[in-house]
Structure formats: C-alpha cells, structure tokens
Design an enzyme around this catalytic site. Sequence first.
Site, PDB file in Angstrom:
ATOM      1  N   HIS A   1     -37.049 -22.087  94.531  1.00  0.00           N
ATOM      2  CA  HIS A   1     -37.245 -20.731  95.051  1.00  0.00           C
ATOM      3  C   HIS A   1     -36.295 -19.699  94.432  1.00  0.00           C
ATOM      4  O   HIS A   1     -35.693 -18.894  95.131  1.00  0.00           O
ATOM      5  CB  HIS A   1     -37.087 -20.722  96.579  1.00  0.00           C
TER       6      HIS A   1
ATOM      7  N   TYR B   1     -40.483  -8.797 106.268  1.00  0.00           N
ATOM      8  CA  TYR B   1     -41.739  -9.549 106.176  1.00  0.00           C
ATOM      9  C   TYR B   1     -41.695 -10.874 106.932  1.00  0.00           C
ATOM     10  O   TYR B   1     -42.634 -11.658 106.848  1.00  0.00           O
ATOM     11  CB  TYR B   1     -42.144  -9.686 104.703  1.00  0.00           C
TER      12      TYR B   1
ATOM     13  N   GLU C   1     -48.865 -15.682 100.918  1.00  0.00           N
ATOM     14  CA  GLU C   1     -49.021 -14.304 101.374  1.00  0.00           C
ATOM     15  C   GLU C   1     -49.192 -13.314 100.235  1.00  0.00           C
ATOM     16  O   GLU C   1     -48.521 -13.410  99.213  1.00  0.00           O
ATOM     17  CB  GLU C   1     -47.782 -13.865 102.169  1.00  0.00           C
TER      18      GLU C   1
END
Length: 383
Positions: free
Chosen positions: A164, A267, A257
């Site tokens: 990530h 978010y 998303e």
Amino acid sequence: MKRQTISLMLSPLLVPLASCGATAAGDSSIQGPADFVETNPFTTREVAKLDEPWALALLPGNAALVTEKKGKLKLVDLASGAVTDVTGTPTVAFGGQGGFGDVAISPAFEKDGTVYLTWAEAGESDTRGAVLGRAKLVREGTGARIDGLEVIWRQSPKVTGRGHYSHRIKFSPDGKYLFLTSGDRQKMTPAQDLTVNLGKMLRLTRDGKPAAGNPFAQKGGVSAEIWSYGHRNLLGVAFDGEGRLWDIEHGPAGGDELNLVKPGSNYGWPVVSNGDHYDGKPIPRHATRPDLAAPALSWNPVIAPGAMIICKCEKFPAWKGNALIAALGAQGLVRVGITGDTAREAERYNMDARMRGIAEGSDGKLWMIEDGAGGRLLEVVPR
C-alpha cells in the site's frame, strides 16, 4: 471470450475476492459481478515486453517511459518497439507491492525535460516508505539517462511491511500543482491521523512542498500537505473535463472505491468500507456514517484497479468523459460512466491478463501495460 455469468448479488455479505491479494473494487451504487461484452470494440497491438512494468508516461515524439518494479526505467520507441535502459535510476526497496512506482513528465517537459518518479525506499529497522523524486531526462543518440535526481518528498513515517505505497502522481490541469497518493501502508489507522501523510491524497507544489491553501495548512508539518484523508490504497487518480479530481482505490475483502475527491473530506477508511477485513470481521458500511464522504461507486466482488484515466477519447468518441480502469483482478478494461457526482460501470472488456496501467496520448491514442513478468505494452486500437 465471455466470462461465465455469476448471479448478481448486491449484498456486502457475499463472499468477496481480496483486492490486494497476490492475485488480486461508492455508495451511490454497489456494482456486483459483471459479464464482459461479447466482442471488444478494440484490438491491441503488442509494442514491447517488459519485466513487471508498473507505470508508463507518454513522451513527445512517439516514445514512452515505463517503470519496472525491480528498479529499471525503460525508454520505449512506440513505433519500432525498441527498448532502452535509462541510466541514473535510484536503488529501490523491491518486494511485495514495493519497488519502482509511478513516472510522470513535467507540465513544462518540452522546455525543462523534467521527469517525476516514485519508488519504495528502505529505512532503518526493516522499515520502508514511498518517495517522490525529480530529474532531467537526457537522450543522446540511442541512449538515455536521468541527471540530477533529487528526492523532494517522503512518506512519513516509514513503517514495516511492503504494501500500500500507492505513490501515484497527477498534475492539476493548470500544471501548478502535483497531486500525490499516499497509501495507508496496510496499517489502517494512520489514514485517520492528520499528523502523518499515510492514507492521504496530497496536494504539493512542483518542487514537493505543501501547496498554499491546503485544508490543514494551519497544523503545519506534513499535515500541510494533506488534501483529503481516510484513504486505503489509491492506485488511480485523474481529473475530469470539469477539473474535478477522482481517485480509485483498493478496498479490503470487497469494496474497491471510485471517489470524487474534495478538499478536507474524510473518506472513512478504516472506520467504514463496503468490504470487510480479510479474516471475515465486518466493517461498518458507508451508509452508517453519513458524516463521512461516501464513494461514488464501489465493487463487490472487487476489480482490483491498477490505474485509471478519464478519457478525452478522440479515438473512441462514445467513451468521452468516461473513467477507463486498468483492472488487475478483473483482468481487463473497466469503463465507468460519470454523471455529475454519480458513477456506474458501463461495460467490461476482457483482455485475459492482469492490466496494470493505462495512458492516453495527446493524439488520442490509448496505451496499456500488463502486470507481471513479460507484461506487454499494448496500443489499443478501435476495431
């Protein structure tokens, strides 16, 4: 080849695919399983084969730069397919999802020759973090190198693990600002912490400094870099024709998303998601927290996005203004129609490979790269 239809299930309790797994998608709608179209409206031309390509940037003069995860930068002649090693590249922390990342050219490239690169950098005590650098691309004869490479931004803090990083680069339409995605590094909670730049969308100047007028500038430090927060693993970022910023990111087990990104917005990750943890532990859905920004679209099962553009599409006029997503898990191209603040998957095109990257040239041509060893650089041509 048409994928076998799976019965449509909009329930988030359906057994999901892992978005960030080794094989490794919004709240206005949740997209369930979808068929590929019967016949793709395009064909592809193989230009070159590469070793784990991750990103591509198109250059003036029918050429492209392509990063390979293990640490090489390639210059590809898009007409002949000739591939040249670009020298002067940094040492990268290769492993897991890390290595060489994105590549982008300066908005003033034809004058300054500047390229921007991201990569995973090793730190102390088995830590790593993404960095952003810039250098001048020099082409002499058939050779190429980058000169004067300087690091102008770092993820803070460096942490353990190899996932990530996100580290996608996108310049604003006016060329003044550099938007940079910074993933949560699989640590989750930093995405809600405004004192670190993990799990964030950042707005920087072209020299890597916090841009004036950012929402949390008064907090100082890395907080001044933050444009939005509560993100997980942002692997696509694009501006639409109205100058609005969109991102696409991997969810956990379900819930990839597509977000319309607004300054100062949260978010929700990891407080809410349209997917669940990999161990099956549920996560509250976006609908339970209307105070947090909900995605325009999410996928269950995931598509595992690799990259995204919003297409001007001179070559494919019916696609103008659509988001085109290179999909790893869905192994193809996913087209999403955008209407105002809402989005819906329009069609899905089978390419029989994990697709890592996509770019559109100033001449309207589309280019894609496959993931993995022997990943091909492809020209996408209307049928």
